[in-house]
Design a protein around this motif. Sequence first.
Motif, PDB file in Angstrom:
ATOM      1  N   SER A  79       0.765  -1.118   0.181  1.00 40.73           N
ATOM      2  CA  SER A  79      -0.008  -0.050  -0.108  1.00 40.73           C
ATOM      3  C   SER A  79       0.891   1.322  -0.030  1.00 40.73           C
ATOM      4  N   ILE A  80       0.204   2.605  -0.603  1.00 32.94           N
ATOM      5  CA  ILE A  80       0.862   3.706  -0.590  1.00 32.94           C
ATOM      6  C   ILE A  80       0.448   4.589   0.525  1.00 32.94           C
ATOM      7  N   ASP A  81       1.165   4.763   1.620  1.00 29.23           N
ATOM      8  CA  ASP A  81       0.453   5.585   2.543  1.00 29.23           C
ATOM      9  C   ASP A  81       0.564   7.200   2.441  1.00 29.23           C
ATOM     10  N   VAL A  82       1.418   7.690   1.722  1.00 24.49           N
ATOM     11  CA  VAL A  82       1.700   9.070   1.647  1.00 24.49           C
ATOM     12  C   VAL A  82       1.833   9.640  -0.086  1.00 24.49           C
ATOM     13  N   PHE A  83       1.437  10.499  -0.610  1.00 32.05           N
ATOM     14  CA  PHE A  83       1.578  10.692  -1.962  1.00 32.05           C
ATOM     15  C   PHE A  83       2.070  12.295  -1.849  1.00 32.05           C
ATOM     16  N   VAL A  84       3.002  12.781  -2.212  1.00 37.43           N
ATOM     17  CA  VAL A  84       3.548  14.091  -2.173  1.00 37.43           C
ATOM     18  C   VAL A  84       3.636  14.707  -3.496  1.00 37.43           C
ATOM     19  N   ASN A  85       2.622  15.402  -4.045  1.00 40.11           N
ATOM     20  CA  ASN A  85       2.716  16.079  -5.351  1.00 40.11           C
ATOM     21  C   ASN A  85       3.723  17.184  -5.415  1.00 40.11           C
ATOM     22  N   ASN A  86       4.888  16.894  -5.679  1.00 44.94           N
ATOM     23  CA  ASN A  86       5.965  18.059  -5.462  1.00 44.94           C
ATOM     24  C   ASN A  86       6.390  18.546  -6.755  1.00 44.94           C
ATOM     25  N   ALA A  87       6.409  17.832  -7.791  1.00 45.31           N
ATOM     26  CA  ALA A  87       6.901  18.271  -9.124  1.00 45.31           C
ATOM     27  C   ALA A  87       6.037  19.440  -9.679  1.00 45.31           C
ATOM     28  N   GLY A  88       7.204  20.273 -10.122  1.00 48.15           N
ATOM     29  CA  GLY A  88       6.550  21.383 -10.811  1.00 48.15           C
ATOM     30  C   GLY A  88       7.341  22.355 -11.540  1.00 48.15           C
ATOM     31  N   GLN A  89       7.101  23.200 -12.435  1.00 46.67           N
ATOM     32  CA  GLN A  89       7.605  23.962 -13.324  1.00 46.67           C
ATOM     33  C   GLN A  89       7.311  25.445 -13.206  1.00 46.67           C
ATOM     34  N   MET A  90       8.516  26.231 -13.419  1.00 50.51           N
ATOM     35  CA  MET A  90       8.270  27.652 -13.107  1.00 50.51           C
ATOM     36  C   MET A  90       8.874  28.421 -14.536  1.00 50.51           C
ATOM     37  N   LEU A  91       8.278  28.579 -15.406  1.00 45.05           N
ATOM     38  CA  LEU A  91       8.536  29.200 -16.795  1.00 45.05           C
ATOM     39  C   LEU A  91       8.237  30.473 -17.005  1.00 45.05           C
ATOM     40  N   SER A  92       8.407  30.965 -18.073  1.00 42.48           N
ATOM     41  CA  SER A  92       8.038  32.341 -18.387  1.00 42.48           C
ATOM     42  C   SER A  92       6.351  32.418 -18.308  1.00 42.48           C
ATOM     43  N   ALA A  93       5.739  33.317 -17.500  1.00 46.37           N
ATOM     44  CA  ALA A  93       4.687  33.338 -17.094  1.00 46.37           C
ATOM     45  C   ALA A  93       3.968  34.597 -17.178  1.00 46.37           C
ATOM     46  N   ALA A  94       4.430  35.325 -18.034  1.00 45.16           N
ATOM     47  CA  ALA A  94       3.694  36.739 -18.145  1.00 45.16           C
ATOM     48  C   ALA A  94       2.777  36.380 -19.452  1.00 45.16           C
ATOM     49  N   VAL A  95       1.862  37.038 -19.509  1.00 48.12           N
ATOM     50  CA  VAL A  95       0.838  36.785 -20.534  1.00 48.12           C
ATOM     51  C   VAL A  95       1.563  37.220 -21.912  1.00 48.12           C
ATOM     52  N   GLN A  96       2.258  38.617 -21.748  1.00 47.63           N
ATOM     53  CA  GLN A  96       2.646  39.354 -22.680  1.00 47.63           C
ATOM     54  C   GLN A  96       3.812  38.816 -23.725  1.00 47.63           C
ATOM     55  N   SER A  97       4.315  37.759 -22.763  1.00 49.88           N
ATOM     56  CA  SER A  97       5.675  36.901 -23.231  1.00 49.88           C
ATOM     57  C   SER A  97       5.125  36.011 -24.485  1.00 49.88           C
ATOM     58  N   GLY A  98       3.894  35.617 -24.481  1.00 48.22           N
ATOM     59  CA  GLY A  98       3.421  34.914 -25.534  1.00 48.22           C
ATOM     60  C   GLY A  98       4.136  33.503 -25.816  1.00 48.22           C
ATOM     61  N   LYS A  99       4.810  33.074 -24.617  1.00 46.41           N
ATOM     62  CA  LYS A  99       5.432  31.674 -24.648  1.00 46.41           C
ATOM     63  C   LYS A  99       4.384  30.573 -24.418  1.00 46.41           C
ATOM     64  N   VAL A 100       3.593  30.212 -25.273  1.00 47.18           N
ATOM     65  CA  VAL A 100       2.531  29.346 -25.379  1.00 47.18           C
ATOM     66  C   VAL A 100       3.032  28.128 -25.017  1.00 47.18           C
ATOM     67  N   GLU A 101       3.952  27.606 -25.578  1.00 49.88           N
ATOM     68  CA  GLU A 101       4.680  26.138 -25.287  1.00 49.88           C
ATOM     69  C   GLU A 101       5.042  25.964 -23.892  1.00 49.88           C
ATOM     70  N   GLU A 102       5.417  27.143 -23.197  1.00 47.24           N
ATOM     71  CA  GLU A 102       6.007  27.079 -21.730  1.00 47.24           C
ATOM     72  C   GLU A 102       4.774  27.199 -20.982  1.00 47.24           C
ATOM     73  N   TRP A 103       3.543  27.871 -21.388  1.00 48.24           N
ATOM     74  CA  TRP A 103       2.339  27.562 -20.360  1.00 48.24           C
ATOM     75  C   TRP A 103       2.083  26.470 -20.426  1.00 48.24           C
ATOM     76  N   GLU A 104       1.926  25.757 -21.764  1.00 51.34           N
ATOM     77  CA  GLU A 104       1.101  24.411 -21.713  1.00 51.34           C
ATOM     78  C   GLU A 104       1.981  23.543 -20.794  1.00 51.34           C
ATOM     79  N   SER A 105       3.348  23.551 -20.877  1.00 52.43           N
ATOM     80  CA  SER A 105       4.209  22.563 -20.151  1.00 52.43           C
ATOM     81  C   SER A 105       3.866  22.798 -18.637  1.00 52.43           C
ATOM     82  N   MET A 106       3.815  24.133 -18.068  1.00 52.87           N
ATOM     83  CA  MET A 106       3.360  24.597 -16.678  1.00 52.87           C
ATOM     84  C   MET A 106       1.956  24.037 -16.224  1.00 52.87           C
TER      85      MET A 106
END
Length: 232
Positions: A84-111
Motif C-alpha cells: 500500500s501507498i500511505d503518503v503521496f507528495v505532489n511536488n513536481a513543478g515547473q516555473m517558466l515564463s509566466a507573463a501573458v505578454q511573453s506569448g510563450k504558449v509552449e511554456e504555459w502548456e508545459s506548466m
Amino acid sequence: MKSLQGKTAIITGASSGIGAAIAKVLSGEGANVVLAARRIDKLKEVEQVISSQGNGKALAVRTDISNREDVENLVKKVEEAFGSIDVFVNNAGQMLSAAVQSGKVEEWESMIDVNIKGVLYGINAVLPSMLERSSGHIVNIASVSGLEVTKTSTVYSATKFAVRAISTGLEKELARTGVRVTNISPGMVDTRLSKSASDRKKLKAEDIAKAVMYAVTQPDYVNVNEITVRPV
C-alpha cells in the motif's frame, strides 16, 4: 507524533531541491520512499544517499508526471514493491515564463501539464486504494504564488491557484473517509527553480520538508489542511 516506520511515500520531483529534501526527511523517520522524476541519474544519486542512511528503503522510478500512463505505472510498481501507498507528495513543478505578454504558449502548456494535470494524475492513481483502506495522505506542494500574483507570474500563479483549489475541494470530497489532504504553499526556496531571484532571501528545501513531516505525522483524526511557509 505518528510513526512513519514501515510506511510508504511517493514523492514526485524528487531528483533535487524540495522533493529530494522531503524524501530524505521522511526516510529518516523510517518511511520507505519512492523517488519519481524524469532525471533518472539524479534520482539514483538521491536513492544512494538515502540507502546509505540505513533507515527506510529508497526506490527510484523514472516518471514523467505529465504523462498519465507513466504515473499509473509508477503507482503499480510501488504497490508491487511495497504494497500500500500511505503518503503521496505532489511536488513536481515547473516555473517558466509566466507573463501573458511573453506569448510563450509552449511554456504555459508545459506548466499546465506538470503543475495541474500532473497533480490530478497522481491523485487519481493513488486515491482508489486509499479510499478502499480508509487511510492515506495526499500532500500537494503549491506556492505563495497561488495566494498572490505579480506582473511576471500570471500563468504560473494560475497553475498554483489551481493546486490550492484542487486541495481545498478534495479535502471536502474526502471528509470522513479517512484520507487526508494537505496543501503546502512555500515562499521563495533556494532551489534550481529560483536561481534567477538571487537578490531575495530564500527558504531552504529542508524547511518545506519539515512542514510535510509535521502534516503527515499528526494523529489519524487530525487533518492539517493548509500550511504557508515564508522567509522572514
